[in-house]
Enzyme design. Sequence first.
Site, PDB file in Angstrom:
ATOM      1  N   HIS A  16       0.855  -1.196   0.000  1.00 20.23           N
ATOM      2  CA  HIS A  16       0.000   0.000   0.000  1.00 20.23           C
ATOM      3  C   HIS A  16       0.885   1.239   0.000  1.00 20.23           C
ATOM      4  O   HIS A  16       1.900   1.285   0.697  1.00 20.23           O
ATOM      5  CB  HIS A  16      -0.879  -0.024   1.265  1.00 20.23           C
ATOM      6  CG  HIS A  16      -1.623   1.260   1.506  1.00 20.23           C
ATOM      7  ND1 HIS A  16      -1.270   2.160   2.492  1.00 20.23           N
ATOM      8  CD2 HIS A  16      -2.697   1.786   0.882  1.00 20.23           C
ATOM      9  CE1 HIS A  16      -2.108   3.187   2.465  1.00 20.23           C
ATOM     10  NE2 HIS A  16      -2.984   2.989   1.503  1.00 20.23           N
ATOM     11  N   ASN A  17       0.508   2.250  -0.811  1.00 18.82           N
ATOM     12  CA  ASN A  17       1.301   3.491  -0.887  1.00 18.82           C
ATOM     13  C   ASN A  17       2.802   3.164  -0.961  1.00 18.82           C
ATOM     14  O   ASN A  17       3.609   3.650  -0.165  1.00 18.82           O
ATOM     15  CB  ASN A  17       1.008   4.410   0.309  1.00 18.82           C
ATOM     16  CG  ASN A  17      -0.356   5.082   0.170  1.00 18.82           C
ATOM     17  OD1 ASN A  17      -1.095   4.821  -0.782  1.00 18.82           O
ATOM     18  ND2 ASN A  17      -0.706   5.922   1.115  1.00 18.82           N
ATOM     19  N   GLU A  52       1.479   0.166  -5.551  1.00 19.53           N
ATOM     20  CA  GLU A  52       0.502   1.244  -5.740  1.00 19.53           C
ATOM     21  C   GLU A  52       1.187   2.521  -6.215  1.00 19.53           C
ATOM     22  O   GLU A  52       2.268   2.874  -5.742  1.00 19.53           O
ATOM     23  CB  GLU A  52      -0.232   1.513  -4.419  1.00 19.53           C
ATOM     24  CG  GLU A  52      -1.370   2.497  -4.578  1.00 19.53           C
ATOM     25  CD  GLU A  52      -2.147   2.737  -3.285  1.00 19.53           C
ATOM     26  OE1 GLU A  52      -3.181   3.424  -3.355  1.00 19.53           O
ATOM     27  OE2 GLU A  52      -1.728   2.258  -2.219  1.00 19.53           O
ATOM     28  N   ASP A 107       0.190   6.519  -6.708  1.00 17.61           N
ATOM     29  CA  ASP A 107      -0.718   7.663  -6.555  1.00 17.61           C
ATOM     30  C   ASP A 107      -0.265   8.753  -7.521  1.00 17.61           C
ATOM     31  O   ASP A 107       0.758   9.392  -7.281  1.00 17.61           O
ATOM     32  CB  ASP A 107      -0.610   8.221  -5.124  1.00 17.61           C
ATOM     33  CG  ASP A 107      -1.766   7.781  -4.253  1.00 17.61           C
ATOM     34  OD1 ASP A 107      -2.631   7.081  -4.768  1.00 17.61           O
ATOM     35  OD2 ASP A 107      -1.789   8.147  -3.062  1.00 17.61           O
ATOM     36  N   HIS A 167       1.673  11.412  -1.985  1.00 17.30           N
ATOM     37  CA  HIS A 167       0.397  11.290  -1.288  1.00 17.30           C
ATOM     38  C   HIS A 167      -0.276  12.663  -1.333  1.00 17.30           C
ATOM     39  O   HIS A 167       0.118  13.562  -0.601  1.00 17.30           O
ATOM     40  CB  HIS A 167       0.631  10.831   0.161  1.00 17.30           C
ATOM     41  CG  HIS A 167      -0.529  10.085   0.724  1.00 17.30           C
ATOM     42  ND1 HIS A 167      -0.729   9.915   2.063  1.00 17.30           N
ATOM     43  CD2 HIS A 167      -1.567   9.460   0.112  1.00 17.30           C
ATOM     44  CE1 HIS A 167      -1.834   9.209   2.259  1.00 17.30           C
ATOM     45  NE2 HIS A 167      -2.353   8.926   1.084  1.00 17.30           N
ATOM     46  N   GLU A 214      -3.764   4.955  -8.803  1.00 20.90           N
ATOM     47  CA  GLU A 214      -4.777   5.870  -8.263  1.00 20.90           C
ATOM     48  C   GLU A 214      -4.551   7.178  -9.014  1.00 20.90           C
ATOM     49  O   GLU A 214      -3.602   7.910  -8.752  1.00 20.90           O
ATOM     50  CB  GLU A 214      -4.604   6.038  -6.754  1.00 20.90           C
ATOM     51  CG  GLU A 214      -5.858   6.579  -6.104  1.00 20.90           C
ATOM     52  CD  GLU A 214      -5.796   6.582  -4.584  1.00 20.90           C
ATOM     53  OE1 GLU A 214      -5.644   7.674  -4.025  1.00 20.90           O
ATOM     54  OE2 GLU A 214      -5.878   5.509  -3.978  1.00 20.90           O
TER      55      GLU A 214
END
Length: 751
Positions: free
Chosen positions: A317-318, A347, A349, A362, A396
């Site tokens: 995650h992230n 991931e 973003d 983020h 994302e």
Amino acid sequence: SNDDTARKKLSKGHQILNKALSNSQSLEGDADLQFLLIGGELIKIRSRSWKKNRLLKLQEDCKTFWHESHRIFKKSHTFSIDDIDSVRMGRQSEGLNKHTDPSVEDQCFSIIFKGSKRNLDLMAHTREDAKQWVKSLNKVISSMRNLNCHWIINCMRKADKNDDKKMTLKELKRFLRQINVEVDDTYAEEIFKTCDKSNSGSLEGSEIKHFYGLLTQREEIDVIYGKYAQTEGQMSAKDLLDFLLKEQREQVSMGDVLKLIEKYEIDETAKQKKHMSKDGFLMYLQHEDGSILNPAHKRVYQDMSQPLNHYYISSSHNTYLKEDQLKGPSSTEAYIKALMKSCRCVELDCWDGANGEPVIYHGYTLTSKILFRDVIKAIKEYAFKTSDYPVILSLENHCTVDQQRLMAHHLISILGDALVVKPLGNTMPTNFPSPEELKGKILIKGKRLNKLDAVFTNNNTIEEEMVSEEDEAADCKENGQKAKPKKSKIKLAKELSDLVIYCKSVHYSGFEHAKDNQAFYEMSSFKETTAYIHHNMDKLSRIYPAGSRTDSSNYNPMPMWNVGCQIVALNFQTPSKEMHINQGRFLPNGFCGYILKPEFQRSFSSTFNPNKLTDGPWLQRKVFHIMIISAQQLPKLNKDKAKSIVDPLVRVEIHGVPTDNASKETHYIENNGFNPMWNERFQFNIQVPELAMVRFVVEDYDSASQNDFIGQYCLPLTSVQNGYRHVPLLTKRGDAISSAGLFVHLMLIDV
């Protein structure tokens, strides 16, 4: 007398030490080792403007590197070989990639450290020098990692303060403290007198070996060996076969036994007789055949031809973050570290960046930004270094259409043939391809403008339109993490949409809605509190940490795996119990990042419910007997305090379906981290062994505050070997602690 018995026992007991010493000596004449001992000048690189000449050399202990520093208070830096994770040739670190020109690619290399220690980015003066440094470093690292006794020899050298190759009683006591053994003065004097045959007041040569032998004597091994060594005081091949069949419960033949003798016996005379000496037996117990992890599970042993959704998939995650979710640094290095740990779903973003180049960070926080393009290059380079099986890029996307088009361009141009841009085969699929079929391939998970069957019709001419943002982005905003209000829809570029084949992100509108309306390739992301078992039989699910976890803490992945979720995304950058369980889950099957789910999580007829167990193929009641016998060479926690010795205890945890969860611990042993012995037995009742994980934790007992963590090891119950086994220990970050381990006896019995 006891001394005579000890002497007889030890008369043939020095081969291991001799082997370690001869290995050290055989390396001593080695050209690569000599190169490092002489050392040389390299250019250390911190930025475009900070490039300084620095001397780097290996110290005499062959374990510590020294490099000069020009800081006022720190004239030199040292680091141990044990601190090194890997050595990378070329501009393969974030720093070198950013601060050097492609023209010096062949002169650059990086020393990558375990944990959060900053990389050492270096440039040699010539291409040949760089190659020599990398070759020499890799050789010495692998040699030292293979020396079991090197640690003790090294401690002996350190204790010998005046470097006269002799040890006085005072130096002996210092040595014992270094190896984490508190010995009262009378006992220390006793060992000393036993070994000081020359009555010179110091030990040298064979006396030091004798002392080492007394010190490393393993009573528990003596007992086991003595029981089966029925032939001229040694184990014949038949004796060893008896031991393997009765104690280790292994299905082995005489041929297997002879291979073990060939592999582990270090006494040539014993080897010729097809015997195993006690030292050979100890070598066997300390290596992979004597390990708790079934050696057959160290390679890919599961069926890899099932549809993708039939596997647990190691997921991050992230991935770009190195620390917390609000102000920590973002880094391509974080992607490399995750991929090198066989993470198969990372991931990204994505946000609009300056100069038209999309960036990853983020959003609406103070975390630093990295170029999307650089991340894709790092993924291309490292995706398949530890596993050939497919990698999923979970996008994302918060970018404007122009920057989305550039994202699509980077994905296609950098990843090339590895990128899946259309379904496999010539007809519309009805199910996922398998990891085997997708070897070496990269899949994109993200929004798609139309159904996948449009690829096979001429109906793929749609243009950009608005799509809802990812569910996770909405969750983060709900938690007030991204303070700035933002439209919940974005315009999606056709070029990016067309790259989404098997992992189309759709909004979760309830499991019943999904059952009636969702195609197999359409998948939802759920926060850690939501999951449903039947949904995961034919679809992929991704779970992510709640947006409120701004400190990058982790949730327990077990309840998610229990209901068959495949992509359980954790914060890989955060060392935690949850990451230990994740590392344990993916340890077997060749550490390839894919684990086949149990049959009852793949079959539509299954009525399995982890929270309400009924009769079914999942119910295989077993009793797991564990005896914690001893530990060896536990690290000192406070290296600055010369007199600090640990008071270790061992906790055994079972993680599985709720009814199987349990934890038991030994008493603590005062002042002995070198060879503490517990001999404590535990028993666990297991209902669903196919989902159970076993975790060993060693802690330093503290009566006044929380116990300190020493080491841990976690693995699936289905990969545990029965019998007398060695359990390696890992740090909080999951790196091996050299020489440290537990010795245990295990038996998994059907009820």
